[in-house]
Design a protein around this motif. Structure first.
Motif, mmCIF file in Angstrom:
data_model
loop_
_atom_site.group_PDB
_atom_site.id
_atom_site.type_symbol
_atom_site.label_atom_id
_atom_site.label_comp_id
_atom_site.label_asym_id
_atom_site.label_seq_id
_atom_site.Cartn_x
_atom_site.Cartn_y
_atom_site.Cartn_z
ATOM 1 N N ASN A 25 -19.989 20.470 33.543
ATOM 2 C CA ASN A 25 -20.833 19.358 33.108
ATOM 3 C C ASN A 25 -20.391 18.059 33.757
ATOM 4 O OD1 ASN A 25 -22.636 20.700 31.438
ATOM 5 N ND2 ASN A 25 -21.227 20.671 29.708
ATOM 6 N N ASN A 26 -19.111 17.750 33.645
ATOM 7 C CA ASN A 26 -18.527 16.571 34.285
ATOM 8 C C ASN A 26 -17.505 17.059 35.296
ATOM 9 O OD1 ASN A 26 -19.529 14.025 32.989
ATOM 10 N ND2 ASN A 26 -18.922 15.142 31.154
ATOM 11 N N PRO A 27 -17.908 17.279 36.529
ATOM 12 C CA PRO A 27 -17.012 17.942 37.480
ATOM 13 C C PRO A 27 -15.813 17.120 37.892
ATOM 14 C CG PRO A 27 -19.031 17.221 38.557
ATOM 15 C CD PRO A 27 -19.237 17.011 37.094
ATOM 16 N N TRP A 28 -15.886 15.797 37.767
ATOM 17 C CA TRP A 28 -14.762 14.952 38.176
ATOM 18 C C TRP A 28 -13.930 14.525 36.980
ATOM 19 C CZ3 TRP A 28 -13.243 14.093 43.076
ATOM 20 C CH2 TRP A 28 -14.156 14.380 44.107
ATOM 21 N N ALA A 29 -12.654 14.292 37.229
ATOM 22 C CA ALA A 29 -11.766 13.763 36.179
ATOM 23 C C ALA A 29 -10.729 12.857 36.821
ATOM 24 C CB ALA A 29 -11.083 14.890 35.408
ATOM 25 N N ILE A 30 -10.336 11.832 36.073
ATOM 26 C CA ILE A 30 -9.238 10.963 36.484
ATOM 27 C C ILE A 30 -8.261 10.886 35.323
ATOM 28 C CG2 ILE A 30 -10.467 8.871 35.737
ATOM 29 C CD1 ILE A 30 -9.045 7.404 38.052
ATOM 30 N N SER A 31 -6.978 10.918 35.629
ATOM 31 C CA SER A 31 -5.955 10.866 34.576
ATOM 32 C C SER A 31 -4.873 9.877 34.978
ATOM 33 C CB SER A 31 -5.348 12.259 34.351
ATOM 34 O OG SER A 31 -4.791 12.767 35.547
ATOM 35 N N PHE A 32 -4.255 9.273 33.974
ATOM 36 C CA PHE A 32 -3.161 8.332 34.236
ATOM 37 C C PHE A 32 -2.284 8.232 32.995
ATOM 38 C CE2 PHE A 32 -6.915 5.993 32.879
ATOM 39 C CZ PHE A 32 -6.455 5.269 31.799
ATOM 40 N N GLY A 33 -1.014 7.855 33.206
ATOM 41 C CA GLY A 33 -0.083 7.725 32.098
ATOM 42 C C GLY A 33 1.336 7.548 32.618
ATOM 43 N N SER A 76 -9.188 14.970 39.968
ATOM 44 C CA SER A 76 -9.386 16.403 40.113
ATOM 45 C C SER A 76 -10.871 16.726 40.048
ATOM 46 C CB SER A 76 -8.630 17.166 39.011
ATOM 47 O OG SER A 76 -9.028 16.715 37.735
ATOM 48 N N ARG A 77 -11.185 17.932 40.495
ATOM 49 C CA ARG A 77 -12.579 18.370 40.467
ATOM 50 C C ARG A 77 -12.638 19.848 40.106
ATOM 51 N NH1 ARG A 77 -17.730 17.093 41.851
ATOM 52 N NH2 ARG A 77 -19.037 18.794 42.620
ATOM 53 N N TYR A 78 -13.599 20.162 39.237
ATOM 54 C CA TYR A 78 -13.803 21.535 38.778
ATOM 55 C C TYR A 78 -14.444 22.366 39.894
ATOM 56 C CZ TYR A 78 -15.360 25.304 35.653
ATOM 57 O OH TYR A 78 -15.574 26.504 35.036
ATOM 58 N N PHE A 174 -10.521 14.686 22.676
ATOM 59 C CA PHE A 174 -11.070 13.906 21.559
ATOM 60 C C PHE A 174 -12.595 13.968 21.570
ATOM 61 C CE2 PHE A 174 -7.218 11.269 22.873
ATOM 62 C CZ PHE A 174 -6.356 11.972 22.041
ATOM 63 N N THR A 175 -13.187 13.961 22.759
ATOM 64 C CA THR A 175 -14.636 14.091 22.940
ATOM 65 C C THR A 175 -14.850 15.071 24.085
ATOM 66 O OG1 THR A 175 -14.888 12.348 24.613
ATOM 67 C CG2 THR A 175 -14.875 11.644 22.305
ATOM 68 N N ASP A 176 -16.097 15.207 24.504
ATOM 69 C CA ASP A 176 -16.383 16.087 25.638
ATOM 70 C C ASP A 176 -15.749 15.582 26.919
ATOM 71 O OD1 ASP A 176 -17.863 17.700 24.025
ATOM 72 O OD2 ASP A 176 -19.807 16.857 24.600
ATOM 73 N N ALA A 177 -15.425 14.295 26.967
ATOM 74 C CA ALA A 177 -14.985 13.716 28.234
ATOM 75 C C ALA A 177 -13.656 12.963 28.172
ATOM 76 C CB ALA A 177 -16.068 12.777 28.771
ATOM 77 N N ILE A 178 -13.029 12.817 26.995
ATOM 78 C CA ILE A 178 -11.794 12.043 26.867
ATOM 79 C C ILE A 178 -10.741 12.903 26.176
ATOM 80 C CG2 ILE A 178 -10.728 9.950 25.933
ATOM 81 C CD1 ILE A 178 -13.493 8.678 25.885
ATOM 82 N N GLY A 179 -9.552 12.949 26.761
ATOM 83 C CA GLY A 179 -8.509 13.763 26.162
ATOM 84 C C GLY A 179 -7.115 13.221 26.423
ATOM 85 N N LEU A 180 -6.145 13.796 25.696
ATOM 86 C CA LEU A 180 -4.719 13.502 25.887
ATOM 87 C C LEU A 180 -4.134 14.683 26.650
ATOM 88 C CD1 LEU A 180 -2.078 11.938 25.343
ATOM 89 C CD2 LEU A 180 -1.895 13.230 23.182
ATOM 90 N N GLU A 181 -3.525 14.395 27.813
ATOM 91 C CA GLU A 181 -3.042 15.438 28.703
ATOM 92 C C GLU A 181 -1.513 15.432 28.734
ATOM 93 O OE1 GLU A 181 -4.517 16.780 33.049
ATOM 94 O OE2 GLU A 181 -3.519 14.824 33.014
ATOM 95 N N LEU A 182 -0.884 16.581 28.433
ATOM 96 C CA LEU A 182 0.564 16.783 28.518
ATOM 97 C C LEU A 182 0.817 17.888 29.536
ATOM 98 C CD1 LEU A 182 1.349 16.879 24.676
ATOM 99 C CD2 LEU A 182 1.395 14.878 26.178
ATOM 100 N N LEU A 212 -3.785 9.904 29.522
ATOM 101 C CA LEU A 212 -5.188 10.101 29.165
ATOM 102 C C LEU A 212 -5.933 10.677 30.356
ATOM 103 C CD1 LEU A 212 -5.941 6.764 27.267
ATOM 104 C CD2 LEU A 212 -5.510 9.021 26.275
ATOM 105 N N VAL A 213 -6.938 11.505 30.051
ATOM 106 C CA VAL A 213 -7.792 12.069 31.091
ATOM 107 C C VAL A 213 -9.249 11.790 30.728
ATOM 108 C CG1 VAL A 213 -7.754 14.337 29.951
ATOM 109 C CG2 VAL A 213 -8.412 14.168 32.353
ATOM 110 N N PHE A 214 -9.998 11.390 31.714
ATOM 111 C CA PHE A 214 -11.415 11.066 31.534
ATOM 112 C C PHE A 214 -12.247 11.892 32.514
ATOM 113 C CE2 PHE A 214 -9.035 7.376 30.221
ATOM 114 C CZ PHE A 214 -9.662 6.957 29.054
ATOM 115 N N LYS A 215 -13.198 12.667 31.991
ATOM 116 C CA LYS A 215 -14.092 13.437 32.838
ATOM 117 C C LYS A 215 -15.366 12.627 33.095
ATOM 118 C CE LYS A 215 -14.134 17.073 30.078
ATOM 119 N NZ LYS A 215 -14.384 18.433 29.573
#
Length: 487
Positions: A25-33, A76-78, A174-182, A212-215
């Motif tokens: 659905n959201n093929p791209w993602a960016i993460s930072f922390g 990243s990309r799916y 947390f949602t379809d597009a926002i998450g906490l990444e470990l 955090l990661v955002f798709k």
């Protein structure tokens, strides 16, 4: 900030490589922390590989190097089937460096390993990763465990070396597009400079990240929150429960399957309303406000004779359809049923469709009355002030109304005075004047015709005044039934 600049350069490099992401659905993602580097594995000494690498995995205070700011970013990309490919840049500062079994080299930790601060030893890493997510496999919308493998290049103080990076991760969405990444990677040093013992002059180490990661990147043409790939109606805003298709009237039936998309209706009737509750949709109901029968297109039939009340001339008395829903009657008792009787209130023979035959006496009376209708000289207007003429017209009307299915011809004649053309026109006009006078008195136009014969049919000699007077006349003749030629 100079370190972060290098980090963002690494991110731009990653985006330029068209790296891969999280889902279709959201093929791209960016993460930072933030990231933590654990150098506890810097020596080959110790009681064994697992003792060196896993005896104190959470010795944060003793072993982890953490830069208290944004210290990693990745894209990243799916690519499908749970796999994604990504690139990450990271920066850190090494102030804890662990050496196994090197007494006197510096202060020791609880296991006797030497821990010392090497000074301003900067750390930079650029790593490419192939990751497999188990989220689809475990059918969870929140918990997303993963395994990864990849490789990269690390700058460790004055040393630089390649690494092979197996790893594990866990993301909480947390949602379809926002998450906490470990995530944790073991970065096994390969290549680079060698020390006097032939070992790589670089530490294999763990790197842990939390952020955090955002798709993003999903296409939603109609803006209804359903991505085009899953949207059955991608060009029209709709509802998630209907795969992105609209339900304009809110009746729970998508417009494409709704026979009445603009009016709230019933599923059993393909989304159409049934105002009278008779099980027939209003659009197909000839009587939508009154409950009726399907056989009669939703109209009632009070007397049960198969004729809808709206078409039934006798809605409370059963009768056949061919009789207008009324029982067969013969009001004038002439043996011809009213349904077949052209004159239901006047007795007549069946041979004349239940109407009386025109008698010889009636025709003689019409002849007498018609010849007594007088006109102004040379004109088609009735003689001024002649009450007798008006009485004659009334008498003719009374005779004609007794024969409602008979057709009569009103004929006009003149004497020989004047031209043939003038006399023809005058005879036609006088016949029409009589016909119109009878129509005004209630005789149907279907029962009458008018003709003019000019001076062509005299009944007496035009050489005498008396003969001419007889020739100036109006006659009425019976010419058959008004239904002739129509039956």
């Amino acid at each position: 900030m100079k370190h972060l600049n290098k980090l963002f350069v690494a991110v731009l490099m990653a985006m330029g490589l068209n790296a891969h992401a999280q889902d279709s659905n959201n093929p791209w993602a960016i993460s930072f922390g933030v990231n933590a580097v654990d150098t506890r594995t810097s020596s080959g000494s110790g009681s064994g590989f697992f003792d060196q690498h896993f005896s104190q995995p959470f010795g944060v205070k003793d072993n982890w190097n953490i830069l208290p700011s944004l210290s990693y970013i990745g894209v990243s990309r799916y690519v499908g089937s749970g796999f994604s490919v990504g690139l990450q840049g990271s920066v850190n500062k090494i102030d804890k460096y662990v050496v196994f079994n090197q007494p006197g080299f510096g202060p020791s930790d609880s296991r006797g390993n030497t821990v010392y601060n090497p000074g301003d030893l900067m750390y930079y890493g650029i790593d490419a990763t192939i990751k497999y997510s188990f989220q689809e496999l475990i059918k969870s919308k929140v918990i997303d465990p993963s395994l990864s493998v990849g490789g990269g290049y690390t700058f460790f103080g004055d040393s630089s070396f390649g690494t092979v990076n197996p790893g594990v991760g866990l993301t909480f969405w947390f949602t379809d597009a926002i998450g906490l990444e470990l995530a944790s990677r073991y970065k096994w040093a390969v290549g680079g400079d060698r020390d006097t013992n032939g070992e790589p002059d670089a530490p294999s180490h763990f790197q842990h990240t939390a952020g955090l990661v955002f798709k993003f990147g999903g296409k939603d043409t109609d803006g209804d929150g359903v991505y085009d790939k899953d949207d059955a109606c991608p060009d029209v805003a709709g509802l998630k429960q209907f795969n992105g298709c609209p339900d304009t009237d809110g009746d729970g039936i998508v417009d494409a399957s709704d026979a009445c998309p603009d009016v709230f209706g019933l599923a059993a009737l393909n989304g159409c309303p049934d105002t009278d509750g008779d099980g027939i949709a209003d659009k197909d109901d000839a009587c939508p406000d009154v409950a009726g029968l399907a056989a009669l297109k939703g109209c009632p039939d009070a007397d049960g004779d198969g004729v809808a009340d709206k078409d039934d001339k006798c809605p409370n008395e059963a009768g056949p359809k061919e009789n207008g829903g009324c029982p067969f009657l013969d009001a004038d008792k002439d043996g011809v049923l009213d349904k077949d009787d052209d004159c239901p209130t006047v007795a007549g023979p069946a041979s004349n469709r239940g109407c009386p035959e025109v008698t010889t006496e009636a025709l003689e009376e019409l002849k007498v009355q018609a010849r007594a209708v007088y006109f102004n000289s040379g004109k088609a207007t009735f003689k001024t002030g002649d009450k007798e003429t008006l009485a004659r017209l009334d008498a003719i009307k009374e005779i004609l109304k007794n024969y409602p299915n008979a057709k009569f011809s009103i004929e006009g004649h003149t004497d020989s005075d004047g031209s043939d053309k003038l006399n023809q026109k005058l005879s036609e006009d006088r016949a029409a004047a009589v016909m119109n006078a009878l129509i005004e008195r209630g005789i149907s136009v279907d029962n009458l015709v008018s003709k003019g014969f000019g001076e062509s049919q005299p009944v007496a000699s035009n050489k005498t005044p008396a003969g001419k007077a007889q020739n100036r006349r109006t006659e009425i003749k019976h010419i058959g039934s008004k239904y002739e030629g129509k039956l």
